[in-house]
Enzyme design. Structure first.
Site, PDB file in Angstrom:
ATOM      1  N   HIS A 157       5.438  22.562 -34.143  1.00 11.66           N
ATOM      2  CA  HIS A 157       5.802  21.274 -33.737  1.00 11.66           C
ATOM      3  C   HIS A 157       6.759  20.551 -34.486  1.00 11.66           C
ATOM      4  CE1 HIS A 157       1.449  21.329 -32.050  1.00 11.66           C
ATOM      5  NE2 HIS A 157       2.346  21.706 -31.178  1.00 11.66           N
ATOM      6  N   CYS A 165      19.507  14.104 -34.678  1.00 15.27           N
ATOM      7  CA  CYS A 165      19.840  13.107 -33.652  1.00 15.27           C
ATOM      8  C   CYS A 165      19.698  13.383 -32.414  1.00 15.27           C
ATOM      9  CB  CYS A 165      21.638  13.085 -33.952  1.00 15.27           C
ATOM     10  SG  CYS A 165      22.428  11.677 -32.824  1.00 15.27           S
ATOM     11  N   CYS A 168      23.821  14.292 -30.623  1.00 15.69           N
ATOM     12  CA  CYS A 168      24.390  15.539 -31.109  1.00 15.69           C
ATOM     13  C   CYS A 168      23.367  16.497 -31.526  1.00 15.69           C
ATOM     14  CB  CYS A 168      25.571  15.208 -32.038  1.00 15.69           C
ATOM     15  SG  CYS A 168      24.771  14.559 -33.786  1.00 15.69           S
ATOM     16  N   CYS A 237      22.997   7.643 -36.458  1.00 15.01           N
ATOM     17  CA  CYS A 237      23.345   8.949 -36.778  1.00 15.01           C
ATOM     18  C   CYS A 237      25.217   9.062 -37.415  1.00 15.01           C
ATOM     19  CB  CYS A 237      23.544   9.717 -35.667  1.00 15.01           C
ATOM     20  SG  CYS A 237      24.391  11.561 -35.851  1.00 15.01           S
ATOM     21  N   CYS A 240      27.570  10.709 -35.063  1.00 15.57           N
ATOM     22  CA  CYS A 240      27.866   9.971 -33.735  1.00 15.57           C
ATOM     23  C   CYS A 240      28.720   8.950 -34.148  1.00 15.57           C
ATOM     24  CB  CYS A 240      26.690   9.794 -32.926  1.00 15.57           C
ATOM     25  SG  CYS A 240      25.841  11.180 -32.275  1.00 15.57           S
ATOM     26  N   SER A 307      -8.856  22.517 -34.022  1.00 17.05           N
ATOM     27  CA  SER A 307      -9.652  22.627 -32.821  1.00 17.05           C
ATOM     28  C   SER A 307      -8.906  23.142 -31.597  1.00 17.05           C
ATOM     29  CB  SER A 307     -10.165  21.414 -32.504  1.00 17.05           C
ATOM     30  OG  SER A 307      -9.212  20.362 -32.150  1.00 17.05           O
ATOM     31  N   ASN A 331     -12.840  26.940 -38.736  1.00 16.32           N
ATOM     32  CA  ASN A 331     -12.738  25.530 -38.446  1.00 16.32           C
ATOM     33  C   ASN A 331     -14.096  24.686 -38.474  1.00 16.32           C
ATOM     34  OD1 ASN A 331     -11.035  23.381 -37.465  1.00 16.32           O
ATOM     35  ND2 ASN A 331     -12.259  23.249 -35.945  1.00 16.32           N
ATOM     36  N   GLY A 333     -16.275  22.201 -37.065  1.00 20.35           N
ATOM     37  CA  GLY A 333     -16.510  21.504 -35.664  1.00 20.35           C
ATOM     38  C   GLY A 333     -16.113  22.505 -34.721  1.00 20.35           C
TER      39      GLY A 333
END
Length: 402
Positions: A157, A165, A168, A237, A240, A307, A331, A333
């Protein structure tokens, strides 16, 4: 802010998990089961390598003082009004970006000063023992690459250590961006310095934070319910700003700033965002492919402190199961759809076919590493095939008392 069109999935607790094998309810039993899991050869009917790939989530960083999302004490449980900003909101709304960057500005110092914990370093040690081939993490705190740079780590992630930016796609270090936020917002910076000096951001007591008018959310988000977010400013940026970017329709974008260098709403480009996959944003195809290759390059999957409520993580675990890879889950839970990962297991298997443990990773993993290291020393005189699971568990308990 308007009610989001997208629903955040699985904000309630999952059903309590099973313990697999049954002996893994105790710490010695859990260690013995994970030893069996990590040392087990691949299934005979599958052409799989012997190594393990690890998939981690927010729960692994709780011991570092960071908030998680879906745990028993996670943000979705203790702060019912919280919801993260969505990607389309961030792109479309100047006011939404003010709110996001103001809260991130307050939370960055805590996140930057936090450090990997014993769980992260135990993963490092598992790699040094030759048991782990790669790590896939949903976390954006960069603790994994800091704790074990020698183990390939895919940050599924993204990461908060940089901004990127949206025009760009150049990346910039977050430290420099934070300095610009401080320069553009001196009143906010003075408030932040006072909060740091008084320890308001250092306390881990959620009740104390609420008394101070603060709510600490995941990913370095500090919420001040009465704060004047509309006054906050953020930079454009720099790339840019110096050279107008080409937009998706082929035209040149406009990037303008005020007299102090803050992004102006007359602009239609040059917007900086955190280098993370925001809610509602798609993971880049190259990252998806790399995650799948990490799964396909191992023979077992060990899931730690997540989870797997997000589909991006769950699909990787399902891919592992579909390939015939044994799955282990540690884990506190329940876990999304976890019954499918353990269907068909021999109820008497000691952990080679799969493991499900409900314990804290920051205590279990270091203890596991210690036993693995001691077992490696003992293996020169005793063959592992001569030791039963019951004897192994007894040895673990004995070593823990020494």
């Amino acid at each position: 802010m308007k009610k989001p069109l997208m629903r955040i999935p699985y904000t309630e607790l999952f059903p309590p998990p099973p313990t697999i094998p049954a002996t893994a309810r105790s710490l010695p039993g859990a260690i013995a089961a994970l030893q069996e899991f990590l040392h087990a050869p691949p299934p005979r009917d599958r052409d799989l390598p012997p190594s393990t790939v690890i998939l981690t989530g927010a729960g692994l960083s709780v011991a570092s003082g960071l908030a998680d999302y879906r745990g028993a004490n996670g943000t979705y449980r203790v702060n019912k009004t919280y919801r993260p900003i969505y990607y389309h909101e961030f792109l479309a709304s100047h006011e939404a970006r003010k709110r996001y960057w103001a809260r991130s500005f307050l939370g960055w110092t805590t996140l930057r000063n936090a450090a990997p914990n014993a769980g992260h370093f135990a993963v490092r040690d598992l790699g040094r023992l030759g048991l782990v081939s790669a790590v896939v993490t949903q976390n954006v705190d960069s603790f994994h690459p800091r704790a074990h740079p020698e183990i390939p780590t895919l940050e599924l992630h993204g990461y908060l250590r940089s901004t990127v930016c949206t025009s760009c796609w150049n990346e910039f270090p977050r430290e420099g961006f934070q300095a610009e936020l401080a320069r553009l917002n001196p009143v906010w910076d003075a408030f932040l310095q006072e909060a740091i000096a008084t320890g308001a951001l250092a306390t881990e007591d959620p009740h104390e934070k609420r008394e101070r008018g603060m709510r600490m959310n995941p990913d370095g988000d500090v919420e001040l319910p009465e704060a004047p977010y509309t006054t906050f400013r953020y930079p454009a940026c720099p790339t840019c700003l110096s050279r107008r970017p080409v937009l998706a329709d082929g035209t040149r974008g406009t990037v303008e700033v005020d007299q102090d260098g803050a992004w102006s709403p007359t602009s239609n480009a040059g917007i900086l965002k955190p280098a993370v996959v925001m809610f509602g944003e798609s993971i880049a195809s190259r990252v998806k492919q790399a995650a799948e290759e990490a799964i396909d390059g191992a023979g077992k999957l060990l899931v730690l402190a997540t989870s797997m409520a997000t589909y991006s993580a769950w699909r990787l675990a399902k891919r592992a199961k579909d390939r015939g890879m044994p799955v282990g889950i540690v884990n506190i839970g329940g876990v999304r759809g976890e019954e499918m990962f353990f269907a068909g297991l021999d109820p008497d298997q000691p952990g080679r076919q799969g493991v499900r443990v409900e314990m804290s990773t920051d205590s279990l993993l270091p203890a596991l590493v210690r036993e693995l290291e001691q077992s490696k020393l003992r293996s020169t005189s005793v063959s592992p095939d001569d030791v039963s699971p019951q004897q192994n568990e007894a040895a673990v308990f004995k070593n823990m008392l020494q």
